[in-house]
Motif scaffolding. Sequence first.
Motif, PDB file in Angstrom:
ATOM      1  N   ASN A  58     -27.385  -3.441 -12.478  1.00 58.07           N
ATOM      2  CA  ASN A  58     -27.766  -2.305 -13.318  1.00 58.07           C
ATOM      3  C   ASN A  58     -29.068  -2.610 -14.070  1.00 58.07           C
ATOM      4  O   ASN A  58     -29.524  -3.743 -14.103  1.00 58.07           O
ATOM      5  N   LYS A  59     -29.646  -1.602 -14.678  1.00 53.94           N
ATOM      6  CA  LYS A  59     -30.913  -1.726 -15.414  1.00 53.94           C
ATOM      7  C   LYS A  59     -32.027  -2.198 -14.485  1.00 53.94           C
ATOM      8  O   LYS A  59     -32.924  -2.951 -14.899  1.00 53.94           O
ATOM      9  N   MET A  62     -35.637  -2.072 -15.431  1.00 58.28           N
ATOM     10  CA  MET A  62     -36.273  -3.040 -16.327  1.00 58.28           C
ATOM     11  C   MET A  62     -36.598  -4.349 -15.619  1.00 58.28           C
ATOM     12  O   MET A  62     -37.287  -5.203 -16.168  1.00 58.28           O
ATOM     13  N   ILE A  85     -29.214  -0.349  -9.258  1.00 57.32           N
ATOM     14  CA  ILE A  85     -29.221   1.022  -9.775  1.00 57.32           C
ATOM     15  C   ILE A  85     -29.808   1.079 -11.195  1.00 57.32           C
ATOM     16  O   ILE A  85     -30.023   0.057 -11.832  1.00 57.32           O
ATOM     17  N   ASN A  86     -30.014   2.309 -11.641  1.00 56.59           N
ATOM     18  CA  ASN A  86     -30.421   2.561 -13.017  1.00 56.59           C
ATOM     19  C   ASN A  86     -29.452   3.607 -13.567  1.00 56.59           C
ATOM     20  O   ASN A  86     -29.577   4.786 -13.256  1.00 56.59           O
ATOM     21  N   SER A  87     -28.484   3.141 -14.337  1.00 55.04           N
ATOM     22  CA  SER A  87     -27.439   4.062 -14.826  1.00 55.04           C
ATOM     23  C   SER A  87     -27.988   5.052 -15.841  1.00 55.04           C
ATOM     24  O   SER A  87     -27.488   6.163 -15.952  1.00 55.04           O
ATOM     25  N   ILE A 128     -19.818  -7.967 -18.544  1.00 53.48           N
ATOM     26  CA  ILE A 128     -19.957  -8.508 -19.897  1.00 53.48           C
ATOM     27  C   ILE A 128     -20.425  -7.381 -20.841  1.00 53.48           C
ATOM     28  O   ILE A 128     -20.875  -6.325 -20.367  1.00 53.48           O
ATOM     29  N   PRO A 129     -20.330  -7.571 -22.156  1.00 51.80           N
ATOM     30  CA  PRO A 129     -20.770  -6.529 -23.085  1.00 51.80           C
ATOM     31  C   PRO A 129     -22.230  -6.124 -22.855  1.00 51.80           C
ATOM     32  O   PRO A 129     -23.051  -6.943 -22.439  1.00 51.80           O
ATOM     33  N   VAL A 131     -23.834  -4.458 -20.718  1.00 49.58           N
ATOM     34  CA  VAL A 131     -24.477  -4.463 -19.403  1.00 49.58           C
ATOM     35  C   VAL A 131     -24.638  -3.035 -18.860  1.00 49.58           C
ATOM     36  O   VAL A 131     -25.365  -2.817 -17.889  1.00 49.58           O
ATOM     37  N   SER A 134     -20.308   1.627 -19.888  1.00 49.71           N
ATOM     38  CA  SER A 134     -20.008   3.000 -20.327  1.00 49.71           C
ATOM     39  C   SER A 134     -21.058   3.979 -19.821  1.00 49.71           C
ATOM     40  O   SER A 134     -20.740   5.107 -19.434  1.00 49.71           O
ATOM     41  N   THR A 148     -20.014   5.534 -25.125  1.00 44.19           N
ATOM     42  CA  THR A 148     -20.805   4.297 -25.067  1.00 44.19           C
ATOM     43  C   THR A 148     -20.513   3.486 -26.325  1.00 44.19           C
ATOM     44  O   THR A 148     -20.371   4.038 -27.413  1.00 44.19           O
ATOM     45  N   GLY A 149     -20.444   2.214 -26.137  1.00 43.63           N
ATOM     46  CA  GLY A 149     -20.159   1.315 -27.251  1.00 43.63           C
ATOM     47  C   GLY A 149     -18.710   1.395 -27.708  1.00 43.63           C
ATOM     48  O   GLY A 149     -18.418   1.171 -28.869  1.00 43.63           O
ATOM     49  N   ASN A 150     -17.802   1.679 -26.790  1.00 48.20           N
ATOM     50  CA  ASN A 150     -16.391   1.794 -27.193  1.00 48.20           C
ATOM     51  C   ASN A 150     -15.773   0.427 -27.508  1.00 48.20           C
ATOM     52  O   ASN A 150     -16.242  -0.594 -27.051  1.00 48.20           O
TER      53      ASN A 150
HETATM   54  N1  LIG Z   1     -33.048   0.876 -19.149  1.00 49.83           N
HETATM   55  C1  LIG Z   1     -31.739   0.961 -18.915  1.00 49.83           C
HETATM   56  N2  LIG Z   1     -30.877   0.904 -19.935  1.00 49.83           N
HETATM   57  C2  LIG Z   1     -29.552   1.004 -19.665  1.00 49.83           C
HETATM   58  C3  LIG Z   1     -29.069   1.162 -18.345  1.00 49.83           C
HETATM   59  N3  LIG Z   1     -27.717   1.215 -18.410  1.00 49.83           N
HETATM   60  C4  LIG Z   1     -27.383   1.099 -19.707  1.00 49.83           C
HETATM   61  N4  LIG Z   1     -28.469   0.965 -20.479  1.00 49.83           N
HETATM   62  C5  LIG Z   1     -28.526   0.770 -21.946  1.00 49.83           C
HETATM   63  O1  LIG Z   1     -27.859  -0.450 -22.255  1.00 49.83           O
HETATM   64  C6  LIG Z   1     -27.186  -0.354 -23.513  1.00 49.83           C
HETATM   65  C7  LIG Z   1     -25.724  -0.729 -23.340  1.00 49.83           C
HETATM   66  O2  LIG Z   1     -25.084   0.250 -22.558  1.00 49.83           O
HETATM   67  P1  LIG Z   1     -23.509   0.514 -22.635  1.00 49.83           P
HETATM   68  O3  LIG Z   1     -23.182   1.489 -21.562  1.00 49.83           O
HETATM   69  O4  LIG Z   1     -23.062   0.811 -24.030  1.00 49.83           O
HETATM   70  O5  LIG Z   1     -22.966  -0.937 -22.222  1.00 49.83           O
HETATM   71  P2  LIG Z   1     -21.459  -1.427 -22.102  1.00 49.83           P
HETATM   72  O6  LIG Z   1     -21.428  -2.408 -20.993  1.00 49.83           O
HETATM   73  O7  LIG Z   1     -20.510  -0.287 -22.017  1.00 49.83           O
HETATM   74  O8  LIG Z   1     -21.321  -2.200 -23.482  1.00 49.83           O
HETATM   75  P3  LIG Z   1     -20.005  -2.672 -24.320  1.00 49.83           P
HETATM   76  O9  LIG Z   1     -19.332  -1.423 -24.808  1.00 49.83           O
HETATM   77  O10 LIG Z   1     -20.622  -3.513 -25.390  1.00 49.83           O
HETATM   78  O11 LIG Z   1     -19.137  -3.489 -23.409  1.00 49.83           O
HETATM   79  C8  LIG Z   1     -27.377   1.086 -23.981  1.00 49.83           C
HETATM   80  O12 LIG Z   1     -28.456   1.090 -24.882  1.00 49.83           O
HETATM   81  C9  LIG Z   1     -27.758   1.839 -22.707  1.00 49.83           C
HETATM   82  O13 LIG Z   1     -28.557   2.951 -22.943  1.00 49.83           O
HETATM   83  C10 LIG Z   1     -30.025   1.209 -17.265  1.00 49.83           C
HETATM   84  O14 LIG Z   1     -29.708   1.315 -16.068  1.00 49.83           O
HETATM   85  N5  LIG Z   1     -31.347   1.114 -17.623  1.00 49.83           N
END
Ligand SMILES: Nc1nc2c(ncn2[C@@H]2O[C@H](COP(=O)(O)OP(=O)(O)OP(=O)(O)O)[C@@H](O)[C@H]2O)c(=O)[nH]1
Length: 292
Positions: A58-59, A62, A85-87, A128-129, A131, A134, A148-150
């Motif tokens: 993911n991401k 970046m 991918i880019n979620s 992991i957190p 990443v 959500s 998000t951030g649950n």
């Molecule tokens: N640039 C970019 N940012 C992303 C992408 N996916 C998620 N983010 C950002 O990453 C941060 C964390 O995303 P979350 O979906 O809250 O991550 P999580 O894995 O559910 O986090 P926890 O609840 O802590 O376990 C947020 O600021 C999102 O906007 C992506 O593909 N690209």
Amino acid sequence: MTIQWFPGHMAKARREVQEKLKLVDIIFELIDARLPLSSRNPMIDEVINQKPRLLILNKADMADESETRKWVQYFADQGATAVAINSLEGKGLQKVTKAAQEILAEKWERMKSRGMKPRAIRAMIVGIPNVGKSTLINRLAKKNIAKTGNTPGVTKSQQWIKVGKEIELLDTPGILWPKFEDQEVGLKLAITGAIKDAIMNMEDLAVYGLNFLSIHYPERMEERYGITFVHENLVETFDHIGKLRRVLGPGGEIDYDKVSEMIVRDIRDLNLGRISFDIVDEELEKEALAKK
Ligand SMILES: Nc1nc2c(ncn2[C@@H]2O[C@H](COP(=O)(O)OP(=O)(O)OP(=O)(O)O)[C@@H](O)[C@H]2O)c(=O)[nH]1
């Protein structure tokens, strides 16, 4: 969100993932495309115990595209399927469905040959957190089911989210702990923002970032900071960058804390371009050395 990973929390997180394993056909292991090794849970293989798995980088927006391509190939060479991918923008999501179908194709054929009715593939996201679990669930669901951030560990009944006709996804992801044992991994997780700044010294992070840039992206470092290497005397390097970018205190002196923060922010905000912090060739070298 900051999670303190005490042994009890780890055991609980692991138990929660393992309880849900029974419900699914495949695990979507979400990792950060900038850190395809460092952002994996150290015990993931043990935790998911032979369950079919798709690695989702993911991401990818970046990460350094050429590194990401190499990582996808690296995993393929190990017999694992990975997609990038880019979620956030929902880019590349169709690859997830297609890859999951391919991974489970044989099992589905067997089910069909036994006269069982075809059904949707059941999947859960693990990672992991921070990443992006959500964000991906929301994207796949096309509406905000998972917040998000649950908070992890909050009991609620399982819900299945339909992703097209092909996939049903558990609405709560499995949250596992990151790698702690290796200091460099810690720095990589921190510089990409995966672990909170409060537990990291900004100056250490900035120095790590500059050293990494000087080795892997010297031309970008030159463009932004006018240097290609980190001086043995760190103060010289910080003075140079501070003066160039005018990060000064009230009396016109260099504010070293602010310079550190600026460097880390520059890296995270992509002001130095898309950067991958796990480098395939370095990993291959390490593996070759270990075999000797
Ligand atoms: N640039 C970019 N940012 C992303 C992408 N996916 C998620 N983010 C950002 O990453 C941060 C964390 O995303 P979350 O979906 O809250 O991550 P999580 O894995 O559910 O986090 P926890 O609840 O802590 O376990 C947020 O600021 C999102 O906007 C992506 O593909 N690209």
